[in-house]
Design an enzyme around this catalytic site. Structure first.
Site, PDB file in Angstrom:
ATOM      1  N   HIS A  11       1.739  -2.604  -3.064  1.00  0.00           N
ATOM      2  CA  HIS A  11       3.113  -3.007  -2.771  1.00  0.00           C
ATOM      3  C   HIS A  11       4.175  -2.407  -3.673  1.00  0.00           C
ATOM      4  O   HIS A  11       5.258  -2.967  -3.835  1.00  0.00           O
ATOM      5  CB  HIS A  11       3.222  -4.532  -2.802  1.00  0.00           C
ATOM      6  CG  HIS A  11       2.595  -5.176  -1.605  1.00  0.00           C
ATOM      7  ND1 HIS A  11       2.792  -6.474  -1.254  1.00  0.00           N
ATOM      8  CD2 HIS A  11       1.767  -4.671  -0.661  1.00  0.00           C
ATOM      9  CE1 HIS A  11       2.106  -6.766  -0.162  1.00  0.00           C
ATOM     10  NE2 HIS A  11       1.470  -5.671   0.209  1.00  0.00           N
TER      11      HIS A  11
ATOM     12  N   LYS B 172       6.929  -7.044  -2.140  1.00  0.00           N
ATOM     13  CA  LYS B 172       6.519  -5.789  -1.502  1.00  0.00           C
ATOM     14  C   LYS B 172       7.674  -4.804  -1.554  1.00  0.00           C
ATOM     15  O   LYS B 172       8.835  -5.209  -1.551  1.00  0.00           O
ATOM     16  CB  LYS B 172       6.128  -6.104  -0.054  1.00  0.00           C
ATOM     17  CG  LYS B 172       5.517  -4.950   0.708  1.00  0.00           C
ATOM     18  CD  LYS B 172       4.738  -5.494   1.912  1.00  0.00           C
ATOM     19  CE  LYS B 172       4.292  -4.370   2.817  1.00  0.00           C
ATOM     20  NZ  LYS B 172       3.291  -4.773   3.788  1.00  0.00           N
TER      21      LYS B 172
ATOM     22  N   ASP C  21      -4.046  -0.572   2.718  1.00  0.00           N
ATOM     23  CA  ASP C  21      -5.123  -1.561   2.588  1.00  0.00           C
ATOM     24  C   ASP C  21      -6.510  -0.974   2.827  1.00  0.00           C
ATOM     25  O   ASP C  21      -7.354  -1.589   3.486  1.00  0.00           O
ATOM     26  CB  ASP C  21      -4.870  -2.772   3.498  1.00  0.00           C
ATOM     27  CG  ASP C  21      -3.681  -3.600   3.026  1.00  0.00           C
ATOM     28  OD1 ASP C  21      -3.756  -4.117   1.909  1.00  0.00           O
ATOM     29  OD2 ASP C  21      -2.682  -3.715   3.754  1.00  0.00           O
TER      30      ASP C  21
ATOM     31  N   ASP D 242       0.301  -7.173  -5.489  1.00  0.00           N
ATOM     32  CA  ASP D 242      -0.605  -6.446  -4.599  1.00  0.00           C
ATOM     33  C   ASP D 242      -0.520  -4.978  -4.990  1.00  0.00           C
ATOM     34  O   ASP D 242       0.572  -4.414  -5.079  1.00  0.00           O
ATOM     35  CB  ASP D 242      -0.136  -6.674  -3.144  1.00  0.00           C
ATOM     36  CG  ASP D 242      -1.053  -6.032  -2.109  1.00  0.00           C
ATOM     37  OD1 ASP D 242      -1.343  -4.831  -2.243  1.00  0.00           O
ATOM     38  OD2 ASP D 242      -1.447  -6.721  -1.147  1.00  0.00           O
TER      39      ASP D 242
ATOM     40  N   ASP E 239       1.019   1.346   1.899  1.00  0.00           N
ATOM     41  CA  ASP E 239       0.272   0.095   1.758  1.00  0.00           C
ATOM     42  C   ASP E 239      -0.804   0.014   2.843  1.00  0.00           C
ATOM     43  O   ASP E 239      -0.776  -0.852   3.696  1.00  0.00           O
ATOM     44  CB  ASP E 239       1.270  -1.062   1.888  1.00  0.00           C
ATOM     45  CG  ASP E 239       0.607  -2.416   1.728  1.00  0.00           C
ATOM     46  OD1 ASP E 239      -0.394  -2.503   1.009  1.00  0.00           O
ATOM     47  OD2 ASP E 239       1.106  -3.383   2.336  1.00  0.00           O
TER      48      ASP E 239
ATOM     49  N   HIS F   3      -3.677  -8.964  -5.748  1.00  0.00           N
ATOM     50  CA  HIS F   3      -4.239  -8.552  -4.472  1.00  0.00           C
ATOM     51  C   HIS F   3      -4.739  -7.140  -4.697  1.00  0.00           C
ATOM     52  O   HIS F   3      -3.968  -6.185  -4.667  1.00  0.00           O
ATOM     53  CB  HIS F   3      -3.190  -8.586  -3.365  1.00  0.00           C
ATOM     54  CG  HIS F   3      -3.170  -9.880  -2.637  1.00  0.00           C
ATOM     55  ND1 HIS F   3      -2.443 -10.090  -1.493  1.00  0.00           N
ATOM     56  CD2 HIS F   3      -3.830 -11.046  -2.872  1.00  0.00           C
ATOM     57  CE1 HIS F   3      -2.640 -11.339  -1.073  1.00  0.00           C
ATOM     58  NE2 HIS F   3      -3.474 -11.933  -1.896  1.00  0.00           N
TER      59      HIS F   3
ATOM     60  N   TRP G  98       3.387 -14.738   1.449  1.00  0.00           N
ATOM     61  CA  TRP G  98       3.974 -13.415   1.694  1.00  0.00           C
ATOM     62  C   TRP G  98       4.714 -13.457   3.017  1.00  0.00           C
ATOM     63  O   TRP G  98       4.217 -14.020   3.990  1.00  0.00           O
ATOM     64  CB  TRP G  98       2.894 -12.321   1.740  1.00  0.00           C
ATOM     65  CG  TRP G  98       3.500 -11.026   2.167  1.00  0.00           C
ATOM     66  CD1 TRP G  98       4.269 -10.194   1.413  1.00  0.00           C
ATOM     67  CD2 TRP G  98       3.441 -10.444   3.481  1.00  0.00           C
ATOM     68  NE1 TRP G  98       4.702  -9.131   2.174  1.00  0.00           N
ATOM     69  CE2 TRP G  98       4.216  -9.259   3.439  1.00  0.00           C
ATOM     70  CE3 TRP G  98       2.841 -10.807   4.682  1.00  0.00           C
ATOM     71  CZ2 TRP G  98       4.376  -8.436   4.554  1.00  0.00           C
ATOM     72  CZ3 TRP G  98       3.000  -9.993   5.800  1.00  0.00           C
ATOM     73  CH2 TRP G  98       3.766  -8.814   5.721  1.00  0.00           C
TER      74      TRP G  98
ATOM     75  N   ASP H 205      -7.472  -7.795  -1.141  1.00  0.00           N
ATOM     76  CA  ASP H 205      -6.677  -7.695   0.083  1.00  0.00           C
ATOM     77  C   ASP H 205      -6.810  -6.288   0.658  1.00  0.00           C
ATOM     78  O   ASP H 205      -5.993  -5.422   0.387  1.00  0.00           O
ATOM     79  CB  ASP H 205      -5.200  -8.017  -0.221  1.00  0.00           C
ATOM     80  CG  ASP H 205      -4.356  -8.066   1.045  1.00  0.00           C
ATOM     81  OD1 ASP H 205      -4.934  -8.046   2.154  1.00  0.00           O
ATOM     82  OD2 ASP H 205      -3.109  -8.112   0.930  1.00  0.00           O
TER      83      ASP H 205
ATOM     84  N   GLU I 260       4.479 -13.368  -3.188  1.00  0.00           N
ATOM     85  CA  GLU I 260       4.051 -11.961  -3.150  1.00  0.00           C
ATOM     86  C   GLU I 260       5.174 -11.026  -2.704  1.00  0.00           C
ATOM     87  O   GLU I 260       5.708 -11.147  -1.613  1.00  0.00           O
ATOM     88  CB  GLU I 260       2.849 -11.824  -2.188  1.00  0.00           C
ATOM     89  CG  GLU I 260       2.315 -10.408  -2.077  1.00  0.00           C
ATOM     90  CD  GLU I 260       1.063 -10.313  -1.197  1.00  0.00           C
ATOM     91  OE1 GLU I 260       0.665 -11.327  -0.590  1.00  0.00           O
ATOM     92  OE2 GLU I 260       0.502  -9.198  -1.112  1.00  0.00           O
TER      93      GLU I 260
HETATM   94  C1  RNT Z   1       0.952  -7.876   3.339  1.00  0.00           C
HETATM   95  C2  RNT Z   1       0.408  -8.624   2.184  1.00  0.00           C
HETATM   96  C3  RNT Z   1      -0.416  -9.822   2.516  1.00  0.00           C
HETATM   97  C4  RNT Z   1      -1.415  -9.589   3.631  1.00  0.00           C
HETATM   98  C5  RNT Z   1      -2.465 -10.670   3.788  1.00  0.00           C
HETATM   99  C6  RNT Z   1      -3.170 -10.593   5.092  1.00  0.00           C
HETATM  100  O1  RNT Z   1       1.547  -6.688   2.993  1.00  0.00           O
HETATM  101  O2  RNT Z   1      -0.320  -7.768   1.354  1.00  0.00           O
HETATM  102  O3  RNT Z   1      -1.035 -10.290   1.375  1.00  0.00           O
HETATM  103  O4  RNT Z   1      -2.073  -8.373   3.487  1.00  0.00           O
HETATM  104  O5  RNT Z   1      -1.919 -11.891   3.557  1.00  0.00           O
HETATM  105 ZN    ZN Z   2      -1.363  -8.682  -0.294  1.00  0.00          ZN
END
Ligand code: RNT
Ligand code: ZN
Length: 413
Positions: free
Chosen positions: A256, A222, A290, A253, A288, A280, A181, A320, A220
């Site tokens: 994302h 986003k 998390d 993810d 995003d 993820h 990513w 994640d 990955e």
């Molecule tokens: C960032 C991505 C990525 C990170 C990790 C730490 O937006 O989601 O995967 O969160 O690699």
């Molecule tokens: Zn991620």
């Protein structure tokens, strides 16, 4: 256990075999992210700030400060998780001792402790390149940077990363998910979106030029990040195209995408065009963010999609999320147990019966059964599963986490 026997009979009446569901769950390995344990700090400069549009907030005491502390915390967390799982590490978790080694010069030996530990614990390892929180990512560009030297630095980082991941795989005799990513993008509306995308494609081609034996490379995408609100170079369309053309895994993810888009609806649209998908699993709250994964509708739909289609060998379920406002071991435990619970709920669905109604346009029966399933005693099956796996049933892990907090974590500050 009586509750389980009753649940077993109730599910059997709906055409579901609880024993089979538990057997299937047992075979699923979650790729658990190491970075919940230290707020994504890593060990290069543990107090350095996160960059690249990812952020932790909160200052709950007790974060892991060293590799040994992080591994000890992971071991603790794993005592609460039924099943056999994997740990996903980042390049920034390298152990270079007293040497200052930049990211393009990382070596296999810097990951030997992780490998030895994984061997000893019977864990698989997964690997992520780290292209954020570094002076050379400060412009907001890495693999798509206009400056050839900066691009080269990051290409080299990924090339050595693939060699390291390959070595990890060889040592553990197990495939390694290797995720990429990058934070690249524009804060404000750009004029030239094409040049950086072409540069990114070129960088990726260089990174993936050499075949490796144990890597499963994944890219990955986003939709936006803080600092890349107007244009992300590695967008979903970009990586979809790249992954399909070059037969790479794609990392989806759950944080994302636009807030009304769901990953559960993307899987069956993509799966036949790529070798596989790395998930993820995260929880975006308005962005995003998390947050720790909770047992919400989307997590259950996502898990059901995998279970319904038996995609377990084509989808790697990675986590994640990173929350620094609560006990980090509890955060891991809650998010990982929820992911497993959601998978179990998915596996406890009479999918064939439901599909049959759907194919006959009997949406009435489909809805009635789906709604009935919501009040079925899946938790009794989960408790039985935990008991058989010899891990805490219900909330009993919490007391133990609090004890570990008192005895170990609070002494770290
Ligand atoms: C960032 C991505 C990525 C990170 C990790 C730490 O937006 O989601 O995967 O969160 O690699
Ligand atoms: Zn991620």
């Amino acid at each position: 256990m009586r509750a389980y026997q009753i649940a077993k009979e109730k599910y059997a009446a709906l055409g579901v075999d609880t024993e089979k569901a538990m057997e299937a769950l047992k075979k699923i390995s979650i790729s658990i992210h190491c970075w919940q344990g230290d707020d994504v700090s890593g060990f290069e400069n543990p107090d350095g700030d996160l960059t690249g549009g990812i952020q932790t907030t909160g200052n709950y005491p007790g974060k892991a400060r060293t590799p040994d502390e992080l591994r000890a915390d992971i071991e603790k967390m794993l005592t609460y998780i039924p099943g056999k799982h994997r740990i996903s590490i980042h390049a920034s978790y390298a152990e270079t001792g007293s040497d200052k080694v930049d990211r393009d010069k990382l070596e296999k030996k810097h990951f030997q402790n992780w490998i030895d530990w994984a061997k000893e614990q019977g864990l698989g390892l997964d690997y992520n390149h780290t292209l954020f929180s570094h002076p050379l990512s400060a412009d907001g560009f890495t693999l798509s940077h206009i400056d050839e030297n900066i691009r080269k630095f990051w290409i080299d980082h990924c090339i050595v990363g693939r060699e390291i991941a390959d070595y990890i795989g060889e040592q553990l005799q197990d495939k390694v998910m290797n995720n990429l990513w990058i934070p690249d993008g524009f804060k404000d509306i750009p004029v030239d979106r094409y040049t950086p995308r072409r540069l990114l494609k070129d960088s990726l081609d260089k990174i993936f030029a050499k075949e490796t034996k144990w890597n499963i490379d994944s890219v990955e995408s986003k939709v936006f990040g803080i600092g890349s609100e107007s244009c992300v170079i590695g967008s979903h369309e970009f990586y979809m195209g790249y992954a399909v053309k070059n037969q790479k895994y794609i990392t989806l993810d759950t944080g994302h995408f636009h807030p009304t888009e769901v990953v559960s609806n993307k899987i069956t649209g993509i799966i036949d065009f790529v070798p596989g998908i790395l998930l993820h699993v995260s929880r975006p709250v308005r962005w995003d963010s998390d947050h720790i994964v909770i047992l919400d509708d989307e997590l259950m739909t996502l898990s059901a999609e995998i279970a319904r289609n038996n995609f377990f060998d084509k989808i790697c379920i990675g986590l994640d999320f990173f929350d620094a406002s609560v006990n980090r071991i509890a955060a891991w435990t809650i998010g990982t147990r929820n992911t497993l619970k959601a998978l179990l709920i998915g596996l406890l669905e009479p999918t064939e019966i439901l599909k049959d109604y759907e194919h006959k346009f009997d949406y009435t029966s489909r809805l009635a059964i789906l709604e009935e399933l919501k009040s079925m005693p899946w938790a009794d099956v989960w408790n039985e599963y935990c008991e058989r796996a010899d891990v805490p049933v219900g909330l009993s892990w919490l007391k133990d986490v609090k004890k570990y907090e008192r005895e170990i974590l609070l002494n770290r500050n």
